[in-house]
Design an enzyme around this catalytic site. Structure first.
Site, mmCIF file in Angstrom:
data_model
loop_
_atom_site.group_PDB
_atom_site.id
_atom_site.type_symbol
_atom_site.label_atom_id
_atom_site.label_comp_id
_atom_site.label_asym_id
_atom_site.label_seq_id
_atom_site.Cartn_x
_atom_site.Cartn_y
_atom_site.Cartn_z
ATOM 1 N N HIS A 104 0.846 -1.204 0.000
ATOM 2 C CA HIS A 104 0.000 0.000 0.000
ATOM 3 C C HIS A 104 0.875 1.246 0.000
ATOM 4 O O HIS A 104 2.049 1.193 0.360
ATOM 5 C CB HIS A 104 -0.937 0.005 1.213
ATOM 6 C CG HIS A 104 -0.228 -0.164 2.516
ATOM 7 N ND1 HIS A 104 0.134 -1.395 2.989
ATOM 8 C CD2 HIS A 104 0.205 0.736 3.424
ATOM 9 C CE1 HIS A 104 0.757 -1.250 4.148
ATOM 10 N NE2 HIS A 104 0.834 0.039 4.429
ATOM 11 N N PHE A 105 0.249 2.344 -0.377
ATOM 12 C CA PHE A 105 0.933 3.638 -0.435
ATOM 13 C C PHE A 105 0.232 4.597 0.520
ATOM 14 O O PHE A 105 -0.994 4.691 0.526
ATOM 15 C CB PHE A 105 0.891 4.201 -1.869
ATOM 16 C CG PHE A 105 1.706 3.394 -2.839
ATOM 17 C CD1 PHE A 105 1.259 2.150 -3.282
ATOM 18 C CD2 PHE A 105 2.924 3.854 -3.286
ATOM 19 C CE1 PHE A 105 2.016 1.382 -4.158
ATOM 20 C CE2 PHE A 105 3.689 3.100 -4.176
ATOM 21 C CZ PHE A 105 3.238 1.860 -4.613
ATOM 22 N N HIS A 106 1.032 5.314 1.312
ATOM 23 C CA HIS A 106 0.499 6.312 2.232
ATOM 24 C C HIS A 106 0.501 7.684 1.559
ATOM 25 O O HIS A 106 1.506 8.086 0.969
ATOM 26 C CB HIS A 106 1.391 6.439 3.474
ATOM 27 C CG HIS A 106 1.422 5.231 4.351
ATOM 28 N ND1 HIS A 106 0.641 5.120 5.470
ATOM 29 C CD2 HIS A 106 2.154 4.093 4.286
ATOM 30 C CE1 HIS A 106 0.893 3.962 6.071
ATOM 31 N NE2 HIS A 106 1.809 3.312 5.372
HETATM 32 P P1 AMP Z 1 2.188 0.167 7.226
HETATM 33 O O1 AMP Z 1 2.703 0.291 8.616
HETATM 34 O O2 AMP Z 1 2.956 0.899 6.195
HETATM 35 O O3 AMP Z 1 1.970 -1.285 6.903
HETATM 36 O O4 AMP Z 1 0.784 0.891 7.220
HETATM 37 C C1 AMP Z 1 -0.396 0.291 7.605
HETATM 38 C C2 AMP Z 1 -1.355 1.402 7.886
HETATM 39 O O5 AMP Z 1 -2.634 0.841 7.937
HETATM 40 C C3 AMP Z 1 -1.121 2.127 9.224
HETATM 41 O O6 AMP Z 1 -0.928 3.508 8.975
HETATM 42 C C4 AMP Z 1 -2.398 1.844 10.007
HETATM 43 O O7 AMP Z 1 -2.801 2.947 10.758
HETATM 44 C C5 AMP Z 1 -3.384 1.516 8.915
HETATM 45 N N1 AMP Z 1 -4.470 0.616 9.261
HETATM 46 C C6 AMP Z 1 -4.425 -0.511 10.009
HETATM 47 N N2 AMP Z 1 -5.639 -1.086 10.068
HETATM 48 C C7 AMP Z 1 -6.479 -0.315 9.325
HETATM 49 C C8 AMP Z 1 -7.864 -0.378 8.985
HETATM 50 N N3 AMP Z 1 -8.650 -1.353 9.433
HETATM 51 N N4 AMP Z 1 -8.377 0.604 8.214
HETATM 52 C C9 AMP Z 1 -7.606 1.608 7.755
HETATM 53 N N5 AMP Z 1 -6.291 1.717 8.034
HETATM 54 C C10 AMP Z 1 -5.733 0.778 8.806
#
Ligand code: AMP
Length: 145
Positions: A104-106
């Site tokens: 995923h992309f932030h």
């Molecule tokens: P990463 O640490 O790059 O894998 O990012 C995962 C992101 O997903 C984090 O910023 C979390 O806050 C977010 N996240 C986790 N669970 C959910 C969810 N159910 N809905 C939306 N975002 C989520």
């Protein structure tokens, strides 16, 4: 870096519609929704639908679709939140900060007078998150018009 895909990761469940999300955009290859623990107001995630753990597992077509959606949604986030800057981030492996094992992309708006909140730390108020999603959706609609 373990690339074994876990079909029960939280984004796989969102993609299958098993758990809800604040969706702002969807097409055949990607979906975008608000990060539930945003590091800043407007923090949005772009998730390719392909079952890939990280960038290295993603097909070229998946990567193209992901960056196209990231640019499109980032434009809408910028319009909706008018930040001073905007970071795009993508983490591969736990050592790099990846907490969800589906690529995923932030999209993270940056405000000059605010420090970023912790990564995946504090849950956002659901009503506020919904209101933020509506702002991004409205901006996407305007851009498409
Ligand atoms: P990463 O640490 O790059 O894998 O990012 C995962 C992101 O997903 C984090 O910023 C979390 O806050 C977010 N996240 C986790 N669970 C959910 C969810 N159910 N809905 C939306 N975002 C989520």
């Amino acid at each position: 870096m373990n690339s074994q895909y876990d079909t029960n990761n939280v984004f796989a469940k969102i993609l299958r519609g098993e758990i809800p999300c604040n969706k702002v955009y969807e097409d055949a290859e990607t979906i975008a929704f608000m990060d539930i623990m945003p590091q800043s107001d407007g923090h949005t995630l772009v998730v390719p639908k392909e079952a890939a753990v990280n960038l290295f597992d993603l097909s070229e077509a998946g990567a193209e679709a992901a960056i196209r959606t990231t640019q499109r949604v980032a434009r809408a986030v910028r319009q909706a939140f008018n930040p001073d800057g905007l970071s795009i981030g993508q983490f591969n492996g736990a050592a790099a900060g990846q907490t969800v094992p589906h690529v995923h992309f932030h999209i993270v708006p940056r405000y000059s007078d605010q420090t970023l909140r912790g990564h995946a730390r504090d849950m956002q108020n659901p009503d506020l998150l919904k209101a933020h999603a509506e702002r991004v959706i409205a901006a996407l609609r305007e851009q498409a018009a």
